[in-house]
Enzyme design. Structure first.
Site, PDB file in Angstrom:
ATOM      1  N   ASP A 102       0.780  -1.237   0.000  1.00 57.28           N
ATOM      2  CA  ASP A 102       0.000   0.000   0.000  1.00 57.28           C
ATOM      3  C   ASP A 102       0.812   1.287   0.000  1.00 57.28           C
ATOM      4  O   ASP A 102       0.334   2.320   0.458  1.00 57.28           O
ATOM      5  CB  ASP A 102      -0.901  -0.005   1.242  1.00 57.28           C
ATOM      6  CG  ASP A 102      -0.109  -0.139   2.533  1.00 57.28           C
ATOM      7  OD1 ASP A 102       1.106   0.086   2.513  1.00 57.28           O
ATOM      8  OD2 ASP A 102      -0.721  -0.455   3.566  1.00 57.28           O
ATOM      9  N   HIS A 219       4.244   5.519  14.248  1.00 56.11           N
ATOM     10  CA  HIS A 219       4.750   6.349  13.151  1.00 56.11           C
ATOM     11  C   HIS A 219       3.680   6.758  12.166  1.00 56.11           C
ATOM     12  O   HIS A 219       3.971   7.419  11.176  1.00 56.11           O
ATOM     13  CB  HIS A 219       5.830   5.586  12.389  1.00 56.11           C
ATOM     14  CG  HIS A 219       5.268   4.492  11.516  1.00 56.11           C
ATOM     15  ND1 HIS A 219       4.673   3.374  12.024  1.00 56.11           N
ATOM     16  CD2 HIS A 219       5.196   4.376  10.170  1.00 56.11           C
ATOM     17  CE1 HIS A 219       4.261   2.604  11.038  1.00 56.11           C
ATOM     18  NE2 HIS A 219       4.558   3.186   9.889  1.00 56.11           N
ATOM     19  N   ARG A 221       1.057   8.449   9.888  1.00 57.75           N
ATOM     20  CA  ARG A 221       0.866   9.835   9.473  1.00 57.75           C
ATOM     21  C   ARG A 221      -0.374  10.450  10.127  1.00 57.75           C
ATOM     22  O   ARG A 221      -0.360  11.589  10.551  1.00 57.75           O
ATOM     23  CB  ARG A 221       0.716   9.828   7.949  1.00 57.75           C
ATOM     24  CG  ARG A 221       0.808  11.139   7.247  1.00 57.75           C
ATOM     25  CD  ARG A 221       0.710  10.884   5.756  1.00 57.75           C
ATOM     26  NE  ARG A 221       1.979  10.467   5.195  1.00 57.75           N
ATOM     27  CZ  ARG A 221       2.868  11.301   4.672  1.00 57.75           C
ATOM     28  NH1 ARG A 221       2.622  12.585   4.623  1.00 57.75           N
ATOM     29  NH2 ARG A 221       3.999  10.869   4.174  1.00 57.75           N
TER      30      ARG A 221
HETATM   31  N1  UDP Z   1      10.372  -3.062  12.172  1.00 56.88           N
HETATM   32  C1  UDP Z   1      11.756  -3.184  12.264  1.00 56.88           C
HETATM   33  N2  UDP Z   1      12.443  -2.298  13.063  1.00 56.88           N
HETATM   34  C2  UDP Z   1      11.827  -1.308  13.766  1.00 56.88           C
HETATM   35  C3  UDP Z   1      10.404  -1.178  13.654  1.00 56.88           C
HETATM   36  C4  UDP Z   1       9.712  -2.074  12.838  1.00 56.88           C
HETATM   37  O1  UDP Z   1      12.356  -4.067  11.630  1.00 56.88           O
HETATM   38  O2  UDP Z   1      12.508  -0.555  14.478  1.00 56.88           O
HETATM   39  C5  UDP Z   1       9.638  -3.991  11.293  1.00 56.88           C
HETATM   40  C6  UDP Z   1       8.484  -4.733  11.913  1.00 56.88           C
HETATM   41  O3  UDP Z   1       8.870  -5.970  12.441  1.00 56.88           O
HETATM   42  C7  UDP Z   1       7.510  -4.906  10.764  1.00 56.88           C
HETATM   43  C8  UDP Z   1       7.787  -3.718   9.897  1.00 56.88           C
HETATM   44  O4  UDP Z   1       9.056  -3.199  10.272  1.00 56.88           O
HETATM   45  O5  UDP Z   1       7.798  -6.067   9.995  1.00 56.88           O
HETATM   46  C9  UDP Z   1       6.698  -2.700  10.115  1.00 56.88           C
HETATM   47  O6  UDP Z   1       7.057  -1.537   9.551  1.00 56.88           O
HETATM   48  P1  UDP Z   1       6.329  -0.172   9.838  1.00 56.88           P
HETATM   49  O7  UDP Z   1       5.719  -0.229  11.192  1.00 56.88           O
HETATM   50  O8  UDP Z   1       7.339   0.891   9.550  1.00 56.88           O
HETATM   51  O9  UDP Z   1       5.254  -0.085   8.689  1.00 56.88           O
HETATM   52  P2  UDP Z   1       3.782  -0.607   8.503  1.00 56.88           P
HETATM   53  O10 UDP Z   1       3.753  -2.079   8.754  1.00 56.88           O
HETATM   54  O11 UDP Z   1       2.904   0.180   9.413  1.00 56.88           O
HETATM   55  O12 UDP Z   1       3.484  -0.302   7.067  1.00 56.88           O
END
Ligand code: UDP
Length: 378
Positions: A102, A219, A221
């Protein structure tokens, strides 16, 4: 799609940390079949966070567009991806492109493919919150991608149903599980073989041995501003408990850092960290009692580790964890976050009810299934 080449050329593209975590197993699975000429093109819409996963996975992109700029706007980034990824398509001339989830990379790369009539496979298709402003802009990114894709790899039956409700052809939808579980199992196996692969978390486990660890990330937005302030206030109050320690790898976005650093500095039992490499992050979740997050991917990972997740958002496009009872929406109101975290900390029966390890998001074989389906369509 019938390719004139000896092996169909598949371009796999992504640009952020979560996409990289969820796509490296797909790249490995495609390569393992021996059936494809697989090329990895990264937009690097997030630079350092992406690089950390690439190096962990040992993945060297065939093309790195390096598109991130300081304080990048959505429209500026979108236009750079459209132009530069379009050029990449013109030079690589793939038979198919695989995108994930996404992000702007997902949507705009799909658009560039559409302009050239290159078929698109969408990994992690069909997630919907029903609100185009939450998560923003991800909800529209995935909807637009869904309009263009001809292969939809839905992680769950719920996601498949959402696609069918939008009149996507049933034959184009494949329920595969979520590749994040493939990545998580890969990480756990490596950690089990060598705990030294989590160098940031080992000392914190020792330092907080007598405390109950709450792992935090935030994090989104739509939480910038009042949401972040509410989360910070809740963490301050939870840190007042003698039995709790908070480990919080801060997302580098200035909207996060400028609120969290001043609010949470100076507490003995709060460890504010830089973003963690994936293996450290998995080790942190494993060491924690509760996960507090507004992230999407972490809502999928934590239940697989048997960790209750309090989701600091008003909506989620991942209802399976809520339905399974392993995740709960708490929003960003500090009173609600504190009340639910306290309930889990103080009521063992409530904790146990949420902590049952449960895997609504997959069994670790999603990438292999995706590779097989791509082979069938090539
Ligand atoms: N993650 C990581 N290090 C961190 C924070 C998150 O490796 O310091 C990993 C987490 O295990 C997951 C992914 O990053 O697999 C999630 O990313 P994020 O929260 O940035 O994005 P979203 O999933 O909300 O799109």
């Amino acid at each position: 799609m019938k390719s004139e080449r000896a092996k169909p050329r598949i371009v796999v593209t992504f640009g952020t940390r979560p996409e990289a975590i969820k796509m490296f197993p797909v790249v490995f699975a495609l390569r393992e079949t021996g059936l494809f000429d697989v090329r990895v093109v990264v937009t690097a819409q997030h630079r350092e966070l992406l690089d950390s996963v690439l190096s962990l996975a040992g993945l060297i992109p065939d093309l790195d567009l390096d598109l991130m700029l300081p304080n990048q706007s959505l429209d500026g980034l979108a236009s750079r991806i459209l132009t530069r990824f379009g050029e990449a398509l013109d030079s690589l001339r793939p038979d198919r492109v695989l995108v994930h989830g996404d992000t702007l990379t997902t949507m705009i790369a799909s658009l560039a493919c559409y302009f050239r009539r290159v078929p698109v496979g969408h990994v992690e298709a069909g997630l919907r919150s029903g609100d185009i402003y939450s998560p923003w802009p991800e909800e529209v990114n995935r909807k637009v991608t869904g309009v263009i894709a001809d292969l939809h790899f839905a992680p769950t039956e719920t996601a498949a149903a959402a696609l069918r409700a939008e009149n996507v052809a049933h034959s184009a939808i494949h329920v595969t599980g979520n590749t994040v579980i493939d990545a998580l199992l890969h990480a756990r196996n490596r950690l089990a073989a060598d705990p030294a692969l989590a160098p940031a978390i080992a000392p914190l486990k020792a330092r907080f041995a007598s405390r109950r660890i709450i792992a935090v990330t935030a994090h989104r937005r739509e939480n910038f501003g009042a949401g972040m302030a509410g989360i910070a206030q809740a963490l301050q109050q939870l840190a007042a408990r003698d039995d709790v320690a908070i480990i919080y790898p801060l997302h580098p976005n200035p909207n996060v850092v400028k609120v969290m650093r001043p609010a949470l500095a100076g507490y003995d039992n709060i460890a504010l960290l830089d973003p963690l490499d994936y293996l450290d992050f998995v080790a942190m979740m494993d060491a924690s009692e509760i996960v507090l997050t507004d992230s999407g991917g972490i809502q999928e990972e934590a239940p697989s580790l048997g960790k209750p997740v309090l989701v600091m958002r008003d909506t989620t496009e991942r209802p399976e964890g809520i339905a399974a009872g392993t995740a709960q929406l708490v929003g960003t109101d500090p009173a609600a976050i504190i009340a639910e975290a306290t309930r889990l900390l103080d009521r063992p029966e409530d904790y146990q009810a949420m902590a049952r390890a449960h895997n609504p998001y997959g069994d670790g074989t999603a990438s292999r299934r995706i590779a097989e389906i791509v082979a069938g369509a090539s």
